[in-house]
Write an enzyme that holds these catalytic residues in place. Structure first.
Site, PDB file in Angstrom:
ATOM      1  N   GLU A  63       2.727  24.854  83.174  1.00 15.34           N
ATOM      2  CA  GLU A  63       2.026  23.565  83.008  1.00 15.34           C
ATOM      3  C   GLU A  63       2.573  22.484  83.948  1.00 15.34           C
ATOM      4  O   GLU A  63       2.978  21.394  83.504  1.00 15.34           O
ATOM      5  CB  GLU A  63       2.117  23.105  81.545  1.00 15.34           C
ATOM      6  CG  GLU A  63       1.381  24.032  80.603  1.00 15.34           C
ATOM      7  CD  GLU A  63       1.238  23.516  79.173  1.00 15.34           C
ATOM      8  OE1 GLU A  63       1.840  22.486  78.828  1.00 15.34           O
ATOM      9  OE2 GLU A  63       0.494  24.154  78.410  1.00 15.34           O
TER      10      GLU A  63
ATOM     11  N   GLU B   3      -1.740  30.869  77.090  1.00 18.56           N
ATOM     12  CA  GLU B   3      -1.444  30.126  75.851  1.00 18.56           C
ATOM     13  C   GLU B   3      -2.765  29.811  75.187  1.00 18.56           C
ATOM     14  O   GLU B   3      -3.595  29.089  75.764  1.00 18.56           O
ATOM     15  CB  GLU B   3      -0.681  28.828  76.130  1.00 18.56           C
ATOM     16  CG  GLU B   3       0.761  29.054  76.504  1.00 18.56           C
ATOM     17  CD  GLU B   3       1.577  27.771  76.570  1.00 18.56           C
ATOM     18  OE1 GLU B   3       1.341  26.865  75.740  1.00 18.56           O
ATOM     19  OE2 GLU B   3       2.455  27.683  77.450  1.00 18.56           O
TER      20      GLU B   3
HETATM   21  O1  AHR Z   1       3.382  26.672  73.053  1.00 20.98           O
HETATM   22  C1  AHR Z   1       3.947  25.401  72.900  1.00 20.98           C
HETATM   23  C2  AHR Z   1       3.913  24.591  74.178  1.00 20.98           C
HETATM   24  O2  AHR Z   1       2.586  24.273  74.490  1.00 20.98           O
HETATM   25  C3  AHR Z   1       4.426  25.264  75.424  1.00 20.98           C
HETATM   26  O3  AHR Z   1       5.797  25.146  75.574  1.00 20.98           O
HETATM   27  C4  AHR Z   1       3.718  24.528  76.514  1.00 20.98           C
HETATM   28  O4  AHR Z   1       3.523  25.310  77.647  1.00 20.98           O
HETATM   29  C5  AHR Z   1       2.447  24.036  75.878  1.00 20.98           C
HETATM   30  O5  AHR Z   1       2.229  22.709  76.107  1.00 20.98           O
END
Ligand code: AHR
Length: 503
Positions: A173, A292
Site C-alpha cells: 500500500e 487483501e
Molecule cells: O490487514 C490490515 C491492514 O489493512 C494491512 O496491514 C494494510 O495493508 C491494510 O491497510
C-alpha cells in the site's frame, strides 16, 4: 418463493481457477502471530512453539498460500532482525500499529510453520523505509542454495535447504499516507522496478506483485495503477488490489451488493493493466493479486481505545472483528466474484488468517474456533477447483443505495477434471427462497450429490468459543435432476454449495 434460471455449458469457459485465489494473510499485528499461531506455553504447542490446534484449523480451511509479514508492518521492517539466534534479535517499535515487535518469530520459524500448515509463503519486502538492496538480499538469503554471504548465513542459522519462496510482494500500500515511506506513483514505480530487476537477477524463478491502490476509494486510484505499471511493467507479474467492506449503517441489501463493486474494481484494474500493455505494445499480460479482501469494521471502536491505553504494548488484541452471519454471505459473494474473474485474478488473500480480521480465533491458553466467514472460504477452497464457467442467470433483482439492479442470485461454477460440477450461490433475498432451475444438459447425465447451506435467521448471529456451531453449514435440499435439468431450492438469505457428479 422466487424463481431463477441458469444455463451452464462447458464452452462458457472463463479460465482455469488458480488455487492461490484461496490464500490468506498473516501480519505481525495484534495477536495474529504472538498469541495466535505462536504460543509456546499452550498445551497443544509443538517443539517450535506453534499451536497444533491452530495448525489443524488452518489445514481444514485449506489456504494454499499465506502472505507474510505485512501489511503496513512490512514498511518499517528489517528482515535481518528476524533471523539468527532468537535471544539476540532486537525488539523494535512498530510504527504501523504502535506496538513492540520482539522478532521472536521470524523468517525461519514462519517457513517451518507454513510447512506444518501445508501452505506456502508469499513474502513481502519493505519498499517503505528500505529499498532494492535489502529486497535482493532477502531473496538471496531465502532462495539461493549456498556459496554467497546471505545464503551461507541462512545455512549457518539452521536452514541448509533454501526456503524456495516463489511469490514476493514489492512493498505494501505504498500510496497510503499511513504507510511508512509513502511514495508518489512515479517514485514507487521506479523503486519497484529496480527492486524487481535485482530480485529476479538473484532468482529468475520468482514472481513479483507490484502495489496497486490501497483501495478503490483513494483519490489517486486509476492514475496510480497506470503510472506505477508504466515504470515496472516488464519486470513484474501481478498488480495488487485491496478492498474491505463494512455495514456500519445496518443496510443489509446494500452490504450484500458490495461484491458487485468488487467485480467492477477487478475489471477496471485489468483494463488499466491492458492499457499500459497496449501503450508499450507488450505481448505480456499483467495478472491480478487481490491480496487483501474481507469485511472489516466491527473492531474499530475497541482498537481506538487500545491505542490510547496501551501504546507500544506487545500482541494487543487489535482488529479482532467478530463476524456475523451476514458477513459470511458477503464473503461468499466475494469468493464468487474471485472465481468469476479467474482469467485475471490468479492470487487472492483473505485478510487475515488468525485473530486479526480473521476466520480463525484463539484464546490464549484456551480454545480455537471458526468464525462465520471460515465456512465459505473452506468450501470454495475445497470445491472451487478446475475451470471457472460463466453461469447465464435470469432472476429478479432489487435496487438499493449505489446499485440500481442487484440480482438476488449471485453464482459461480467450477468444472473439475473428473467432470464433477460445483455451483456456488448466494441468495441475497432476505425473505424469499429461490427455486433455481438450471439447464445442465451440456454435461450429460448429472445428479446432485451434495447441497450444503449456510443460513441463520439472525443476520447478526456469531460463533464464539462457547457456542462455536451457531453458524455452520448444514445439508440442503438435493432437489431433482432429470435429463440434465436441475431444480433445487436456495433458502432465503443463504450461501449454497451444490455438487453434481455423472450418474
Ligand atoms: O490487514 C490490515 C491492514 O489493512 C494491512 O496491514 C494494510 O495493508 C491494510 O491497510
Amino acid at each position: 418463493m422466487k424463481t431463477a434460471s441458469m444455463i451452464l455449458d462447458k464452452d462458457f469457459r472463463i479460465g482455469e481457477i488458480d488455487r492461490r485465489i484461496y490464500g490468506s494473510f498473516i501480519e505481525h499485528l495484534g495477536r495474529a502471530v504472538y498469541g495466535g499461531i505462536y504460543e509456546p506455553s499452550h498445551p497443544t504447542a509443538d517443539a517450535n512453539g506453534f499451536r497444533r490446534d491452530v495448525i489443524g484449523m488452518v489445514k481444514k480451511l485449506g489456504v494454499p498460500i499465506v502472505r507474510y509479514p505485512g501489511g503496513n508492518f512490512v514498511s518499517g521492517f528489517n528482515w535481518e532482525d528476524s533471523v539468527g539466534p532468537r535471544d539476540r534479535r532486537p525488539h523494535r517499535l512498530d510504527l504501523a500499529w504502535f506496538t513492540t515487535e520482539t522478532n521472536e518469530v521470524g523468517l525461519h520459524e514462519f517457513a517451518d510453520w507454513a510447512k506444518a500448515a501445508d501452505t506456502e509463503v508469499m513474502y513481502a519486502v519493505n519498499l517503505g523505509t528500505r529499498g532494492p538492496d535489502e529486497a535482493r538480499s532477502v531473496v538471496e538469503y531465502a532462495n539461493h542454495p549456498s556459496g554467497s554471504y546471505y545464503s551461507d548465513l541462512r545455512v549457518k542459522n539452521g536452514a541448509k535447504d533454501p526456503f524456495g519462496i516463489k511469490l514476493w510482494c514489492l512493498g505494501n500500500e505504498m500510496d497510503g499516507p499511513w504507510q511508512m515511506g509513502k511514495k508518489t506513483a512515479y517514485e514507487y514505480g521506479r523503486a519497484a522496478n529496480e527492486a524487481a530487476k535485482l530480485m529476479k537477477w538473484v532468482d529468475p524463478g520468482i514472481e513479483l506483485v507490484a502495489c496497486g491502490s490501497s483501495s478503490r476509494e483513494i483519490p489517486t486510484y486509476g492514475g496510480w495503477e497506470y503510472e506505477v505499471l508504466s515504470e515496472c511493467y516488464d519486470n513484474v507479474d501481478y498488480l495488487s488490489l485491496h478492498r474491505y467492506y463494512e455495514n456500519r449503517a445496518g443496510d443489509t441489501p446494500h452490504f450484500l451488493a458490495r461484491s458487485m463493486e468488487m467485480d467492477l474494481f477487478i475489471r477496471e484494474v485489468a483494463s488499466i493493466c491492458d492499457a499500459v500493455g497496449a501503450k508499450k505494445k507488450s505481448k505480456k499480460k499483467i495478472h491480478l493479486s487481490f491480496d487483501e479482501w474481507n469485511v472489516w469494521f466491527h473492531s474499530s471502536e475497541q482498537d481506538r481505545a487500545l491505542y490510547k491505553s496501551d501504546r507500544w504494548g506487545r500482541a494487543l488484541p487489535l482488529l479482532e472483528d467478530v463476524y456475523t452471519f451476514e458477513d459470511a454471505l458477503l464473503v461468499g459473494a466475494m469468493l464468487i466474484t474471485l472465481m468469476r474473474n479467474a482469467d485475471r485474478v490468479k492470487v487472492a488473500c483473505m485478510a487475515q488468517l488468525v485473530n486479526v480480521i480473521a476466520p480463525i480465533m484463539t484464546r490464549e491458553g484456551g480454545g480455537v474456533w471458526a468464525q462465520t466467514i471460515f465456512y465459505p472460504l473452506m468450501q470454495a477452497s475445497a470445491f472451487g477447483r478446475g475451470v471457472s464457467l460463466q453461469p447465464l442467470i435470469e432472476c429478479p433483482s432489487y435496487a438499493c443505495k449505489d446499485f440500481d439492479e442487484v440480482p438476488i442470485l449471485d453464482a459461480a461454477a467450477a468444472l473439475a477434471d473428473d467432470g464433477g460440477l460445483t455451483i456456488f450461490a448466494v441468495n441475497r433475498d432476505l425473505t424469499d427462497d429461490i427455486r433455481l432451475q438450471a439447464d445442465l444438459r451440456a454435461f450429460g447425465d448429472l445428479q446432485v450429490t451434495g447441497h450444503s447451506v449456510l443460513h441463520h435467521d439472525g443476520a447478526n448471529a456469531v460463533n464464539t468459543e462457547t457456542a462455536p456451531d451457531t453458524v455452520v453449514p448444514v445439508k440442503g435440499d438435493l432437489g431433482a435432476t432429470d435429463a440434465g435439468r436441475m431444480s433445487v431450492v436456495l433458502p432465503a438469505f443463504s450461501w449454497n454449495v451444490i455438487q453434481l457428479k455423472k450418474r
